[in-house]
Design a protein around this motif. Structure first.
Motif, mmCIF file in Angstrom:
data_model
loop_
_atom_site.group_PDB
_atom_site.id
_atom_site.type_symbol
_atom_site.label_atom_id
_atom_site.label_comp_id
_atom_site.label_asym_id
_atom_site.label_seq_id
_atom_site.Cartn_x
_atom_site.Cartn_y
_atom_site.Cartn_z
ATOM 1 N N PHE A 268 0.823 -1.197 0.000
ATOM 2 C CA PHE A 268 0.000 0.000 0.000
ATOM 3 C C PHE A 268 0.868 1.263 0.000
ATOM 4 O O PHE A 268 2.024 1.247 0.399
ATOM 5 C CB PHE A 268 -0.904 0.021 1.235
ATOM 6 N N GLN A 269 0.260 2.367 -0.408
ATOM 7 C CA GLN A 269 0.951 3.648 -0.438
ATOM 8 C C GLN A 269 1.392 4.080 0.957
ATOM 9 O O GLN A 269 2.448 4.681 1.130
ATOM 10 C CB GLN A 269 0.029 4.710 -1.050
ATOM 11 N N ASP A 270 0.580 3.761 1.979
ATOM 12 C CA ASP A 270 0.881 4.200 3.348
ATOM 13 C C ASP A 270 1.517 3.096 4.196
ATOM 14 O O ASP A 270 1.486 3.145 5.422
ATOM 15 C CB ASP A 270 -0.372 4.732 4.034
ATOM 16 N N PHE A 271 2.102 2.090 3.546
ATOM 17 C CA PHE A 271 2.953 1.060 4.147
ATOM 18 C C PHE A 271 2.206 0.065 5.041
ATOM 19 O O PHE A 271 2.417 -1.126 4.935
ATOM 20 C CB PHE A 271 4.100 1.687 4.960
ATOM 21 N N LYS A 272 1.390 0.563 5.984
ATOM 22 C CA LYS A 272 0.613 -0.289 6.898
ATOM 23 C C LYS A 272 1.502 -1.234 7.716
ATOM 24 O O LYS A 272 1.179 -2.414 7.925
ATOM 25 C CB LYS A 272 -0.456 -1.074 6.148
ATOM 26 N N GLY B 103 10.957 6.941 4.489
ATOM 27 C CA GLY B 103 9.770 6.478 3.778
ATOM 28 C C GLY B 103 10.090 5.369 2.798
ATOM 29 O O GLY B 103 9.352 4.382 2.699
ATOM 30 N N ASN C 191 4.012 8.397 -2.028
ATOM 31 C CA ASN C 191 4.467 9.279 -0.947
ATOM 32 C C ASN C 191 5.984 9.458 -0.931
ATOM 33 O O ASN C 191 6.530 9.928 0.074
ATOM 34 C CB ASN C 191 4.017 8.719 0.411
ATOM 35 N N GLN D 245 10.675 2.141 4.711
ATOM 36 C CA GLN D 245 9.407 1.572 5.166
ATOM 37 C C GLN D 245 8.673 0.875 4.016
ATOM 38 O O GLN D 245 8.096 -0.200 4.209
ATOM 39 C CB GLN D 245 8.522 2.676 5.759
ATOM 40 N N GLN D 246 8.729 1.484 2.836
ATOM 41 C CA GLN D 246 8.064 0.855 1.701
ATOM 42 C C GLN D 246 8.752 -0.455 1.326
ATOM 43 O O GLN D 246 8.091 -1.428 0.952
ATOM 44 C CB GLN D 246 8.045 1.808 0.503
ATOM 45 N N ARG E 181 9.369 3.850 12.749
ATOM 46 C CA ARG E 181 9.617 5.287 12.919
ATOM 47 C C ARG E 181 11.092 5.655 12.742
ATOM 48 O O ARG E 181 11.423 6.842 12.565
ATOM 49 C CB ARG E 181 9.134 5.737 14.293
ATOM 50 N N GLU F 248 -0.260 2.297 -5.643
ATOM 51 C CA GLU F 248 0.455 3.580 -5.533
ATOM 52 C C GLU F 248 1.697 3.451 -4.642
ATOM 53 O O GLU F 248 1.878 4.224 -3.698
ATOM 54 C CB GLU F 248 -0.480 4.662 -4.979
#
Length: 228
Positions: A85-89, A140, A167, A143-144, A136, A163
């Motif tokens: 996902f775009q926001d990694f989850k 980014g 980001n 994380q991806q 954290r 996507e």
């Protein structure tokens, strides 16, 4: 591998997201699904992973008619489909290693096989030196790449990337694309929904263009738009 025949999707609020979709994706293909926001790209992804069901038509994934699946069978389907996902989850309280290992633990993989497999995919995404870090503490792009490692750790036949560069800065986005191509070259079918016209136009793959719920174009080595 993935076959959608005369698929339509209308949501309970009356929105008709997809209309008469006919798509066939073969094993080991790399396919971009492109189009503006609201075109229907996310609905196609949700249908492939059986998050929603079509209003009309049929969908087969790995030879299975998704319309025949019971609720208990859906998790087994999803073990064969990795999703990024775009926001990694990612789980914020778990380390990089634990985030990836979790995907194996829920499938009851024998404990003695988990560490070697996790380290194998961490090597694939070039993060073997980050095993103890929490999300954290990562960039980014890192994380991806963890999310991608988790998505492929179960050796899925299909990887869905929604996507995945959305980001990320351009340099990091190209790094992520390199990893996706490597995963594809190892035999995994990749379906990537994206707005990134530069990547689509530069890395020539099959392009399925969606707009207003319809397939406008399905081209080998296509471009993002007619003007590109």
């Amino acid at each position: 591998m993935i076959e959608m025949k005369k698929v339509g999707k209308t949501y309970p609020n009356g929105v008709q997201a997809l209309k008469d979709i006919n798509i066939h994706i073969d094993k080991e293909e790399f396919v971009y699904v492109v189009g503006p926001s609201g075109a229907g790209k996310t609905s196609i992804i949700k249908l492939i992973i059986r998050e929603v069901v079509p209003t009309e038509g049929t969908i087969h994934v790995n030879g299975t008619n998704l319309g025949d699946l019971t609720k208990k069978q859906i998790p087994y389907l999803r073990r064969k489909i990795g999703v990024v996902f775009q926001d990694f989850k990612l789980f914020p309280k778990l380390s990089v290693f634990e985030n990836i290992a979790f995907a194996l633990e829920v499938t009851e993989e024998p404990p003695d096989r988990i560490k070697p497999r996790v380290m194998e995919v961490l090597d694939l995404v070039k993060l073997k030196n980050k095993t103890r870090h929490k999300p954290r503490e990562l960039s980014g792009g890192e994380q991806q790449r963890v999310a991608m490692a988790r998505a492929v750790v179960n050796r899925p036949a299909i990887l869905i990337a929604d996507e995945p560069t959305g980001n990320l800065d351009p340099e990091t986005a190209w790094s992520i694309m390199g990893t996706l191509e490597d995963i594809n070259h190892r035999g995994t079918t990749v379906v990537m929904a994206t707005h990134n016209s530069h990547i689509v136009n530069h890395l020539k793959k099959r392009v399925i263009a969606i707009d207003d719920g319809n397939v406008l174009r399905d081209e080998w080595r296509g471009a993002y738009s007619y003007e590109a």
